[in-house]
Design a protein around this motif. Structure first.
Motif, PDB file in Angstrom:
ATOM      1  N   VAL A 145      10.734   5.604  13.939  1.00  0.00           N
ATOM      2  CA  VAL A 145      10.063   4.451  13.316  1.00  0.00           C
ATOM      3  C   VAL A 145      11.082   3.559  12.636  1.00  0.00           C
ATOM      4  CG1 VAL A 145       7.848   5.544  12.952  1.00  0.00           C
ATOM      5  CG2 VAL A 145       9.608   5.794  11.209  1.00  0.00           C
TER       6      VAL A 145
ATOM      7  N   THR B 223       0.422   6.874  -6.656  1.00  0.00           N
ATOM      8  CA  THR B 223      -0.723   7.744  -6.977  1.00  0.00           C
ATOM      9  C   THR B 223      -0.382   9.214  -6.732  1.00  0.00           C
ATOM     10  OG1 THR B 223      -1.694   7.613  -4.773  1.00  0.00           O
ATOM     11  CG2 THR B 223      -2.410   5.959  -6.359  1.00  0.00           C
ATOM     12  N   LEU B 224       0.610   9.451  -5.884  1.00  0.00           N
ATOM     13  CA  LEU B 224       0.997  10.842  -5.603  1.00  0.00           C
ATOM     14  C   LEU B 224       2.051  11.358  -6.582  1.00  0.00           C
ATOM     15  CD1 LEU B 224       1.022  10.552  -1.738  1.00  0.00           C
ATOM     16  CD2 LEU B 224      -0.500  12.001  -3.079  1.00  0.00           C
ATOM     17  N   GLY B 225       2.388  10.554  -7.562  1.00  0.00           N
ATOM     18  CA  GLY B 225       3.278  11.055  -8.616  1.00  0.00           C
ATOM     19  C   GLY B 225       4.686  10.478  -8.597  1.00  0.00           C
TER      20      GLY B 225
ATOM     21  N   GLU C 267       0.805  -1.228   0.000  1.00  0.00           N
ATOM     22  CA  GLU C 267       0.000   0.000   0.000  1.00  0.00           C
ATOM     23  C   GLU C 267       0.834   1.272   0.000  1.00  0.00           C
ATOM     24  OE1 GLU C 267      -0.318  -2.383   2.312  1.00  0.00           O
ATOM     25  OE2 GLU C 267      -2.217  -3.368   1.814  1.00  0.00           O
ATOM     26  N   LEU C 268       1.949   1.254   0.767  1.00  0.00           N
ATOM     27  CA  LEU C 268       2.763   2.471   0.849  1.00  0.00           C
ATOM     28  C   LEU C 268       3.291   2.847  -0.532  1.00  0.00           C
ATOM     29  CD1 LEU C 268       4.853   1.949   4.101  1.00  0.00           C
ATOM     30  CD2 LEU C 268       3.058   3.610   3.738  1.00  0.00           C
TER      31      LEU C 268
ATOM     32  N   PHE D   2       4.301  13.169  13.689  1.00  0.00           N
ATOM     33  CA  PHE D   2       4.402  11.949  12.885  1.00  0.00           C
ATOM     34  C   PHE D   2       3.051  11.223  12.926  1.00  0.00           C
ATOM     35  CE2 PHE D   2       8.861  12.839  13.532  1.00  0.00           C
ATOM     36  CZ  PHE D   2       9.405  12.482  12.311  1.00  0.00           C
TER      37      PHE D   2
ATOM     38  N   ARG E  82      -3.314  15.160   1.787  1.00  0.00           N
ATOM     39  CA  ARG E  82      -2.228  14.720   0.906  1.00  0.00           C
ATOM     40  C   ARG E  82      -2.752  14.442  -0.503  1.00  0.00           C
ATOM     41  NH1 ARG E  82       0.845   9.162   2.318  1.00  0.00           N
ATOM     42  NH2 ARG E  82      -1.161   8.354   1.651  1.00  0.00           N
ATOM     43  N   ALA E  83      -3.978  13.929  -0.563  1.00  0.00           N
ATOM     44  CA  ALA E  83      -4.540  13.586  -1.871  1.00  0.00           C
ATOM     45  C   ALA E  83      -4.996  14.825  -2.643  1.00  0.00           C
ATOM     46  CB  ALA E  83      -5.705  12.619  -1.695  1.00  0.00           C
TER      47      ALA E  83
ATOM     48  N   VAL F 170      -2.738   4.812   5.095  1.00  0.00           N
ATOM     49  CA  VAL F 170      -1.480   4.648   4.362  1.00  0.00           C
ATOM     50  C   VAL F 170      -0.656   5.928   4.337  1.00  0.00           C
ATOM     51  CG1 VAL F 170      -0.416   3.540   2.370  1.00  0.00           C
ATOM     52  CG2 VAL F 170      -2.769   3.058   2.868  1.00  0.00           C
ATOM     53  N   LEU F 171      -0.470   6.511   5.517  1.00  0.00           N
ATOM     54  CA  LEU F 171       0.473   7.633   5.598  1.00  0.00           C
ATOM     55  C   LEU F 171       1.879   7.056   5.680  1.00  0.00           C
ATOM     56  CD1 LEU F 171      -1.361   9.955   8.140  1.00  0.00           C
ATOM     57  CD2 LEU F 171      -1.375  10.071   5.654  1.00  0.00           C
ATOM     58  N   PHE F 172       2.854   7.822   5.221  1.00  0.00           N
ATOM     59  CA  PHE F 172       4.236   7.349   5.289  1.00  0.00           C
ATOM     60  C   PHE F 172       4.731   7.541   6.730  1.00  0.00           C
ATOM     61  CE2 PHE F 172       3.946   9.219   0.842  1.00  0.00           C
ATOM     62  CZ  PHE F 172       3.531   8.016   0.306  1.00  0.00           C
ATOM     63  N   PRO F 173       4.973   6.449   7.451  1.00  0.00           N
ATOM     64  CA  PRO F 173       5.211   6.572   8.890  1.00  0.00           C
ATOM     65  C   PRO F 173       6.510   7.283   9.259  1.00  0.00           C
ATOM     66  CG  PRO F 173       5.429   4.288   8.171  1.00  0.00           C
ATOM     67  CD  PRO F 173       4.968   5.056   7.000  1.00  0.00           C
ATOM     68  N   HIS F 174       7.467   7.318   8.315  1.00  0.00           N
ATOM     69  CA  HIS F 174       8.752   7.943   8.621  1.00  0.00           C
ATOM     70  C   HIS F 174       8.771   9.413   8.235  1.00  0.00           C
ATOM     71  CE1 HIS F 174       8.722   6.468   4.540  1.00  0.00           C
ATOM     72  NE2 HIS F 174       9.652   7.344   4.243  1.00  0.00           N
ATOM     73  N   MET F 175       7.627   9.938   7.798  1.00  0.00           N
ATOM     74  CA  MET F 175       7.564  11.345   7.415  1.00  0.00           C
ATOM     75  C   MET F 175       6.599  12.079   8.346  1.00  0.00           C
ATOM     76  SD  MET F 175       7.299  11.282   3.294  1.00  0.00           S
ATOM     77  CE  MET F 175       8.295  10.174   2.305  1.00  0.00           C
TER      78      MET F 175
ATOM     79  N   VAL G 228       9.961   5.811   0.017  1.00  0.00           N
ATOM     80  CA  VAL G 228       8.952   5.213   0.896  1.00  0.00           C
ATOM     81  C   VAL G 228       9.342   3.816   1.384  1.00  0.00           C
ATOM     82  CG1 VAL G 228       6.558   4.437   1.000  1.00  0.00           C
ATOM     83  CG2 VAL G 228       7.107   6.582  -0.123  1.00  0.00           C
TER      84      VAL G 228
ATOM     85  N   MET H 283      -5.632   9.805  -4.131  1.00  0.00           N
ATOM     86  CA  MET H 283      -6.337   8.614  -3.642  1.00  0.00           C
ATOM     87  C   MET H 283      -6.237   8.534  -2.124  1.00  0.00           C
ATOM     88  SD  MET H 283      -6.139   4.810  -5.189  1.00  0.00           S
ATOM     89  CE  MET H 283      -7.130   3.462  -4.561  1.00  0.00           C
TER      90      MET H 283
ATOM     91  N   ALA I 242       0.467   4.130  -2.654  1.00  0.00           N
ATOM     92  CA  ALA I 242       0.094   5.505  -2.296  1.00  0.00           C
ATOM     93  C   ALA I 242       1.088   6.477  -2.923  1.00  0.00           C
ATOM     94  CB  ALA I 242       0.067   5.664  -0.781  1.00  0.00           C
TER      95      ALA I 242
ATOM     96  N   ARG J 240      11.657   2.186   5.145  1.00  0.00           N
ATOM     97  CA  ARG J 240      10.946   1.202   5.955  1.00  0.00           C
ATOM     98  C   ARG J 240      11.761  -0.084   6.128  1.00  0.00           C
ATOM     99  NH1 ARG J 240       8.033   2.316   9.298  1.00  0.00           N
ATOM    100  NH2 ARG J 240       6.538   0.638   9.139  1.00  0.00           N
TER     101      ARG J 240
ATOM    102  N   ARG K 262       2.107   8.365  13.772  1.00  0.00           N
ATOM    103  CA  ARG K 262       1.792   7.571  14.966  1.00  0.00           C
ATOM    104  C   ARG K 262       1.364   8.457  16.139  1.00  0.00           C
ATOM    105  NH1 ARG K 262       6.191   7.888  18.353  1.00  0.00           N
ATOM    106  NH2 ARG K 262       8.022   8.780  17.326  1.00  0.00           N
TER     107      ARG K 262
ATOM    108  N   PHE L 215       4.579  15.428  -0.135  1.00  0.00           N
ATOM    109  CA  PHE L 215       5.205  14.375  -0.950  1.00  0.00           C
ATOM    110  C   PHE L 215       4.821  14.481  -2.426  1.00  0.00           C
ATOM    111  CE2 PHE L 215       5.486  10.148  -2.821  1.00  0.00           C
ATOM    112  CZ  PHE L 215       6.746   9.747  -2.436  1.00  0.00           C
ATOM    113  N   GLY L 216       3.528  14.609  -2.685  1.00  0.00           N
ATOM    114  CA  GLY L 216       3.061  14.676  -4.077  1.00  0.00           C
ATOM    115  C   GLY L 216       3.621  15.885  -4.806  1.00  0.00           C
TER     116      GLY L 216
ATOM    117  N   PHE M  81      -6.823   5.924   0.902  1.00  0.00           N
ATOM    118  CA  PHE M  81      -6.979   4.493   1.104  1.00  0.00           C
ATOM    119  C   PHE M  81      -7.726   4.210   2.399  1.00  0.00           C
ATOM    120  CE2 PHE M  81      -3.418   5.092  -1.665  1.00  0.00           C
ATOM    121  CZ  PHE M  81      -3.413   4.011  -2.524  1.00  0.00           C
TER     122      PHE M  81
ATOM    123  N   GLU N  46       5.568  16.609   5.652  1.00  0.00           N
ATOM    124  CA  GLU N  46       6.326  15.869   4.623  1.00  0.00           C
ATOM    125  C   GLU N  46       5.403  14.925   3.856  1.00  0.00           C
ATOM    126  OE1 GLU N  46      10.768  15.704   6.665  1.00  0.00           O
ATOM    127  OE2 GLU N  46       9.280  14.194   7.158  1.00  0.00           O
TER     128      GLU N  46
ATOM    129  N   ARG O  27      13.595  10.665  12.264  1.00  0.00           N
ATOM    130  CA  ARG O  27      12.412  10.228  11.489  1.00  0.00           C
ATOM    131  C   ARG O  27      11.271   9.800  12.410  1.00  0.00           C
ATOM    132  NH1 ARG O  27      11.644  12.214   7.405  1.00  0.00           N
ATOM    133  NH2 ARG O  27      12.638  13.783   8.637  1.00  0.00           N
TER     134      ARG O  27
END
Lengths: 294, 363
Positions: A294, A193-195, A186-187, B130, B146-147, B85-90, A205, B79, A190, A209, B132, B98-99, B81, B94, A291
């Motif tokens: 995580v 879809t964001l480019g 999914e990451l 973050f 974000r979308a 589905v956020l980027f956990p390290h950002m 991404v 999109m 995502a 991880r 979390r 991202f887009g 979800f 951020e 970060r």
């Protein structure tokens, strides 16, 4: 005996077997090596404690400096390459790239083969009279099997690094694959879809991880390569050896009064290896904290 | 914003067909709800539109241009979800930037736009947190920000509220609608929650495993379902077997009922049909003393005697099970009018709320 003390005692008793083994097999010999390297080795007729004479002798020698740089080369290059190839294979296997599934099955096989077998394979393949040389001779590319480039038993360390890669690409592949398995697609989707292109989605991404898995596998690989002596001894040049090979040679000198030099080598290898890994891990932890942990 | 057209789209997973020959049109700027039960292929359709999977056959057009061969990163879609589905390290900023960064804007240059959308989703000041450190609702709002920050031509929402609790879901529903209206972006929202689809959508489609059963405005689908499946899927309803008498009446186990005008346009006199009567459209009144014995009483048209079987309190209303003749019906009444089980009642069923669906079993 009150409840808290009973609890402490039961924890201590629970840990005792593991602590005993650790003390006997690791701390004990290391302490002995330290004492001997500082000049207390009556068994070798050395009673100069405390002295840094043996460290000075080792650190001041050209042999040590050369051994250090070759050890770093043989440890670092396979670590970097196995990290890159093992990670790439793991990512490609997850993306179900054509042919990679087949390859990923074969790449695991060396994990069950000992390093020494890897060394024998490399000799059989890449020695001057080896299979590759014979094939090249048979097809007329070289005029004599002796013309095949000398990649074993040379300071370049190609043979050493090939054996390391043979074992460590699969190791990295397995570790990174297991980390990837915990991250759904999914990451990456995502990000797409964001480019983000597939590569940028991976870089921005997925890579952060799986970084813990990459750090763990590369730490283990580097630590092994830095301290390993059998492969450099078998496939390396006569001079210079790597630090562990030099330590072994010092230990085998006929002049037993110089054996504390071998112990100085052991302590230096342990300190260098531990120091490098500590700095690497600290840099990683710092990045991880920036970060959000995580 | 773009209009979306889907033509003869098919997709299989291994040998299992998920979508077959599907056609759909979504007008520009429309909030389109795609409602269907789990496993009907609605998420697959969304992923096909996003470009995350490729169709086996058919075409997807944005403003008349085929995008089937365009990779997802070049479709200009946003999109959201189901799992955020956020980027956990950002950090939040951020994540949102991202887009824009993937489109060549630096993080600093992206910050004004990031702050604008954070304000839009009511999360100003959360830039440095973050994921979390956020609640589920906050995470979903960041995902929405974000979308939309990339100014997409199409916004795809995949069950965006399903992981939120009831209160958050209500808040988020309002937010989604207001953000979509403010930006005017064409939106397709996939959901299995009929309330969500009805409340949010300008138009909606009901998708089952055999394809799209009906498309239209939410009220149209609710009030005039095309078949039994749609009627049962959207809200609580009573389906009563009946036989058409002429073009405006039907015989049923609860008596002869006048039906809605033109309701039987597709059927003929004598056809076996299903009468569709929504639970909330049946009026229920206590039977007077003179009605205690129904043997000699003639009720007006579209009225029937019944006996209360059971009742379930549901907050502002009560759901009754009543028996009229051989037919059990569900009736929704205000909670200030209570009937005890065993009570005799008179049901009033307005003709304009008696729909006719084809087939004895909706077939």
């Amino acid at each position: 005996m009150n409840k808290a003390r009973r609890r402490q005692l039961s924890i201590f008793l629970g840990l005792a077997p593991a602590l005993s083994v650790l003390t006997v097999l690791f701390v004990g010999p290391l302490a002995l090596a330290l004492i001997q390297s500082l000049g207390y080795a009556p068994i070798f007729g050395v009673r100069e404690f405390p002295t840094l004479r043996f460290y000075t002798a080792v650190l001041g020698s050209t042999r040590f400096r050369l051994a250090f740089w070759y050890t770093m080369l043989y440890a670092l290059v396979p670590t970097v390459l196995s990290t890159i190839f093992g990670t790439w294979l793991a990512v490609a296997a997850r993306a179900r790239m054509r042919g990679v599934r087949f390859l990923s099955f074969f790449v695991r096989l060396p994990l069950v083969v000992p390093y020494l077998v890897g060394a024998a394979l490399v000799v059989a393949l890449f020695a001057n009279g080896g299979l590759v040389a014979r094939v090249l001779f048979a097809v007329g590319i070289i005029q004599n099997t002796g013309d095949f480039p000398r990649i074993l038993f040379s300071a370049g360390g190609w043979g050493i690094m090939l054996v390391y890669l043979f074992k460590q690409v699969p190791f990295t592949f397995v570790v990174v694959s297991s980390v990837l398995a915990g991250i759904g697609p999914e990451l990456q989707e995502a990000a797409r879809t964001l480019g983000a292109s597939p590569w940028r989605a991976f870089r921005h991404v997925v890579l952060p991880r799986i970084f813990p898995g990459i750090v763990t596998s590369s730490l283990l690989v580097f630590a092994f390569n830095f301290q390993s002596y059998e492969i450099p001894l078998l496939l390396g040049p006569g001079f210079p050896g790597t630090l562990p090979v030099e330590a072994l040679r010092r230990f085998q000198l006929p002049t037993i009064a110089r054996r504390p030099e071998a112990m100085a080598y052991v302590m230096i290898i342990t300190t260098l290896s531990g120091g490098i890994l500590f700095l690497y891990l600290r840099a990683y932890r710092r990045w991880e904290r920036s970060r959000g942990g995580v | 914003m773009s209009s979306i057209s889907i033509r003869s789209l098919s997709k299989r997973y291994d040998s299992t067909p998920v979508l077959q020959d599907l056609d759909l049109d979504v007008e520009s700027g429309c909030f389109f709800g795609l409602l269907g039960p789990s496993g009907c292929g609605k998420t697959t359709l969304l992923r096909l539109i996003a470009g995350l999977i490729e169709p086996d056959a058919g075409d997807i057009l944005f403003d008349g241009q085929s995008v089937v061969d365009v990779p997802p990163e070049r479709r200009r879609i946003g999109m959201v979800f189901q799992q955020h589905v956020l980027f956990p390290h950002m950090t939040v900023e951020e994540n949102i930037a991202f887009g824009l960064r993937m489109r060549g804007t630096g993080l600093k240059a992206a910050l004004p736009a990031v702050n604008d959308v954070l304000e839009l989703v009511q999360l100003s000041g959360y830039n440095k947190r973050f994921p979390r450190q956020l609640s589920g609702g906050q995470q979903q709002r960041v995902a929405l920000a974000r979308a939309v920050v990339i100014d997409p031509v199409l916004l795809l929402l995949d069950e965006p509220l399903s992981n939120l609790d009831a209160k958050l879901r209500d808040d988020m529903r309002e937010l989604l609608r207001s953000v979509q209206q403010r930006l005017g972006v064409t939106t397709i929202c996939v959901t299995h929650d009929q309330t969500e689809a009805i409340e949010l959508s300008d138009r909606m489609a009901v998708l089952f495993s055999d394809g799209i059963a009906q498309t239209g405005a939410p009220a149209e689908l609710y009030e005039r379902p095309a078949n039994v499946q749609v009627a049962e899927f959207l809200g609580s309803t009573n389906l009563i077997p009946g036989t058409l008498v002429g073009t405006d009446h039907a015989e049923s186990p609860i008596g002869r009922l006048r039906i809605r005008e033109m309701a039987a346009a597709q059927c003929a006199d004598g056809d076996a049909v299903q009468l569709n009567i929504r639970c909330e459209h049946i009026g229920m009144h206590p039977a007077g003393d003179e009605h205690q014995s129904q043997a000699w009483v003639r009720l007006p048209e579209n009225h029937a005697f019944a006996e209360v079987v059971s009742s379930v309190y549901r907050g502002g209303f009560i759901l009754y099970l009543v028996r009229s003749g051989s037919q059990t019906l569900r009736v929704i009444e205000r909670s200030d009018r209570q009937f005890v089980p065993g009570a005799r009642v008179v049901l009033r069923i307005p003709a304009e709320h008696v729909g006719v669906l084809p087939g004895p079993n909706g077939a």
